[in-house]
Write an enzyme that holds these catalytic residues in place. Structure first.
Site, PDB file in Angstrom:
ATOM      1  N   SER A  18       0.779  -1.229   0.000  1.00 60.53           N
ATOM      2  CA  SER A  18       0.000   0.000   0.000  1.00 60.53           C
ATOM      3  C   SER A  18       0.812   1.282   0.000  1.00 60.53           C
ATOM      4  O   SER A  18       0.276   2.337  -0.371  1.00 60.53           O
ATOM      5  CB  SER A  18      -0.925   0.019   1.221  1.00 60.53           C
ATOM      6  N   ALA A  19       2.064   1.279   0.474  1.00 65.32           N
ATOM      7  CA  ALA A  19       2.829   2.529   0.574  1.00 65.32           C
ATOM      8  C   ALA A  19       3.016   3.137  -0.820  1.00 65.32           C
ATOM      9  O   ALA A  19       3.194   2.401  -1.803  1.00 65.32           O
ATOM     10  CB  ALA A  19       4.179   2.259   1.233  1.00 65.32           C
ATOM     11  N   ASP A  28       5.035  -9.505   5.466  1.00 69.87           N
ATOM     12  CA  ASP A  28       5.334 -10.016   4.137  1.00 69.87           C
ATOM     13  C   ASP A  28       4.017 -10.497   3.524  1.00 69.87           C
ATOM     14  O   ASP A  28       3.272 -11.259   4.147  1.00 69.87           O
ATOM     15  CB  ASP A  28       6.341 -11.167   4.239  1.00 69.87           C
ATOM     16  N   CYS A  58       3.136  -1.753 -12.463  1.00 68.68           N
ATOM     17  CA  CYS A  58       3.559  -0.613 -13.282  1.00 68.68           C
ATOM     18  C   CYS A  58       4.632  -1.061 -14.268  1.00 68.68           C
ATOM     19  O   CYS A  58       5.635  -0.373 -14.476  1.00 68.68           O
ATOM     20  CB  CYS A  58       4.067   0.540 -12.409  1.00 68.68           C
TER      21      CYS A  58
END
Length: 675
Positions: A397-398, A447, A520
């Site tokens: 999420s970061a 993890d 990405c």
């Protein structure tokens, strides 16, 4: 205007041989005595040899109000004009006398651009100048008046001759330009210009050419040999401009190989050359260049590499927990920010074109009204489509852009577990969560591969997996050189583990039961290959439409590899096509587990726990199975293993279980939830 035109003299009389007491003698006497010029005169053209040629009688000037002649009178006038041409006696050899006779008082006046002797034998004089009466030969008019009297066509030729005479090196050799040679010189200049043009074309065609099947001349691109390429590398390469030109030549050949390729050269040689040139021109290593080049057609591959050199637009996402997009846009415009909506596909995105203030330090930003976020990272959350009161897991999420977007879509209801394996990155995640006012977010650091053991039973899971970053090269240029084949193998292996754990963390019985996988990256190894692996390992999972209105379809086959038939439901996004970072989005629907044999479940007395009995295929019910003696488990012997399995399942769902101090015995009861 000449004296004769002013006096409007009549038609001259026919020429008569000069004799004693004739009109010619009288006129000559009047000329010697400077007496007024008679009104009627004759024009004679005599060659330098003194031979007679002809006399041209100047016709009578027409009056503006004159009526046209008709009938017998008109025919008589025509006969009179024809009689004006008469022969001249052979004895007239005094050229000066006849000059004065022809031009009256203009003995000292020079004809513009020519001498009278030059007009002797030129039969084209009348054809070039038109009617002789239109030439002003008097000394009373200015040069401008003389130019006005010249025919229009003659003046155009004279101007063209004057303009070309400055550049013509041989123009002075032929003498001055006169009325007699003006047309010839003009034609000569045109011929010379045509010859120079042909010479230039011939020089341009001196390059190596060949003739195709249609008979057209086609320039052949000379591909460097292996020795020449090695020599280029030793010398540090050629100029970048030449490299770019060679890339364009290779593109032209590869797009129509049959027509433009040189004889004896294979397609693989051109591909090898263009990959090496792209790597040199754009600064990639050859491994990554080849990997990206193979994703597109030749021309589109160049556009992709070129788009990676251009930064993507700055975009922000409106935080609907604190404001509306319309109010935010108005507030930023008042602060000097030029922006507009990203597109119709999103209701919260704004694209910033220019700003007079730092876009990341405005009062609205500090108040949590918006989040600086790439447009491509909107897409996986839109595909996830969380609904209020659901439990959602964001496995990576970061720094919190997707997490806070999920929280806004949930309207601060339900719960969002924001996990990141890097504990240092959770600081920025926590800061953004507090700044944007997200009250339903739990931040944790595990993890992702441990998550089914840590907690399960989620309605939806978003996995924005760690990847190579080949879609965000415009942000991180180090990707061009620091990626190798080993990196892609390790990353794809990690992604396969994570997507299986994400699938196992979803409760199939929930209303959502959705996993969204995104990266990405634009490589197939990290996208379609990973999703296809998950579909093969989890038969109860299937691909569903992402719900995104744009984007290219995923690959169903790539370089000999065939993927799931529904892989076209996934979506790819490219910098050169969609003007956003390269991205991949796939949406998986989690169904109930299916096995080769039937599995019958019965509720435990405690409620919630289920005993599993495996029934072979073909048996209709449990009684048939028992009657045939085909039960696969012995309850007494396998009780310990079944209890341990139940304990793990409850723990995976998030329930607390009692610690196991002693090994479980076959007669021991099933562990219950504490409290």
């Amino acid at each position: 205007m000449g004296r004769r035109a002013k006096n409007k003299q009549g038609d001259p009389e026919a020429f008569r041989p000069a004799s004693k007491g004739s009109k010619l003698a009288k006129r000559k006497a009047e000329d010697d005595g400077d007496k007024p010029t008679p009104k009627k005169a004759k024009s004679v053209i005599i060659d330098p040899k003194g031979k007679r040629k002809a006399t041209l009688a100047k016709p009578k000037a027409k009056k503006s109000a004159a009526k046209p002649k008709t009938g017998k009178k008109a025919s008589e006038d025509e006969d009179e004009d024809m009689d004006a041409w008469e022969d001249v006696e052979d004895g007239m050899d005094d050229l000066d006398t006849h000059k004065k006779f022809m031009f009256n008082d203009s003995d000292n006046e020079e004809f513009p651009g020519a001498d009278i002797e030059d007009l002797g034998d030129d039969d084209d004089f009348l054809g070039q100048t038109g009617e002789l009466q239109q030439l002003d030969l008097s000394d009373s008019g200015s040069d401008a008046d003389s130019d006005e009297q010249l025919p229009t066509k003659l003046k155009k030729r004279a101007l063209a001759s004057d303009s070309d005479s400055d550049t013509d090196e041989n123009s002075d050799e032929d003498g001055p330009t006169t009325l007699s040679n003006m047309e010839k010189k003009s034609r000569a200049l045109e011929v010379k210009a045509d010859r120079e043009l042909e010479k230039d074309l011939a020089d341009a065609q001196d390059q190596e050419m060949k003739e195709d099947e249609d008979g057209e001349n086609i320039e052949v691109f000379v591909l460097p040999t292996a020795e020449e390429r090695e020599l280029e590398k030793k010398n540090g390469g050629i100029d970048l401009h030449d490299v770019n030109q060679r890339i364009q030549d290779c593109v032209r050949v590869l797009t129509n190989f049959k027509r433009f390729a040189a004889k004896g050269r294979s397609r693989s040689e051109y591909i090898e050359q263009i990959i090496a040139d792209i790597a040199h021109y754009y600064g990639y290593n050859e491994f990554l260049t080849e990997k990206l080049f193979n994703l597109f057609p030749v021309q589109e591959a160049i556009e992709f590499f070129e788009a990676n050199e251009i930064p993507r637009p700055v975009t922000i996402r409106t935080n609907t927990l604190r404001t509306r997009r319309r109010d935010l846009a108005q507030a930023l415009i008042n602060r000097g920010v030029n922006l507009e909506p990203i597109g119709k596909w999103t209701k919260v995105g704004l694209q910033v074109f220019e700003s007079s203030i730092p876009i990341g330090a405005t009062p609205e930003y500090l108040a949590g009204h918006y989040m600086l976020q790439a447009a491509s990272s909107f897409l996986p959350v839109m595909a996830l489509a969380p609904e209020p009161n659901e439990r959602v897991l964001d496995m990576a999420s970061a720094p919190g852009g997707k997490t806070t977007y999920i929280s806004a879509l949930l309207q601060n209801t339900g719960i969002v577990f924001a996990n990141d394996a890097n504990k240092a990155r959770t600081k920025s995640l926590t800061a953004n969560v507090h700044r944007l006012g997200c009250k339903n977010v739990v931040v944790c650091s595990y993890d992702g591969r441990e998550f089914p053991k840590v907690m399960g039973g989620f309605d939806r899971v978003l996995l924005d997996a760690p990847c190579s970053g080949t879609g965000v090269i415009s942000k991180d240029a180090s990707v061009k050189v620091n990626k190798s084949d080993r990196d892609f193998h390790l990353l794809s292996h990690l992604q396969k583990q994570l997507i299986l754990c994400a699938i196992d963390s979803v409760d199939p019985a929930s209303r959502g039961a959705v996993v969204v996988y995104s990266t990405c990256s634009v490589t197939v190894d990290e996208n379609e290959a990973v999703v296809d692996y998950a579909l093969r390992k989890r038969p109860h999972v299937q691909l569903v439409p992402t719900g995104l209105e744009f984007g290219r379809e995923g690959f169903t086959s790539y370089r000999g590899k065939t993927f799931d038939d529904k892989m076209h439901l996934t979506r790819r996004f490219y910098p050169h096509v969609h003007n956003m970072d390269g991205f991949y989005v796939a949406k998986l629907k989690i169904g109930k587990r299916r096995r080769a044999a039937k599995v019958e479940e019965s509720e435990d007395e405690d409620g919630g726990e289920k005993d599993v009995t495996v029934v072979p295929e073909g048996a209709e019910d449990e009684e048939d199975a028992e009657g045939e003696g085909t039960s696969l488990f012995n309850a007494e012997e396998d009780k310990i293993y079944l209890d341990e399995s139940k304990r793990k399942q409850r723990k995976a769902k998030g329930y607390r279980v009692k610690p196991r101090t002693t090994p479980a015995k076959p007669a021991a009861p099933t562990a219950k939830v504490a409290g």
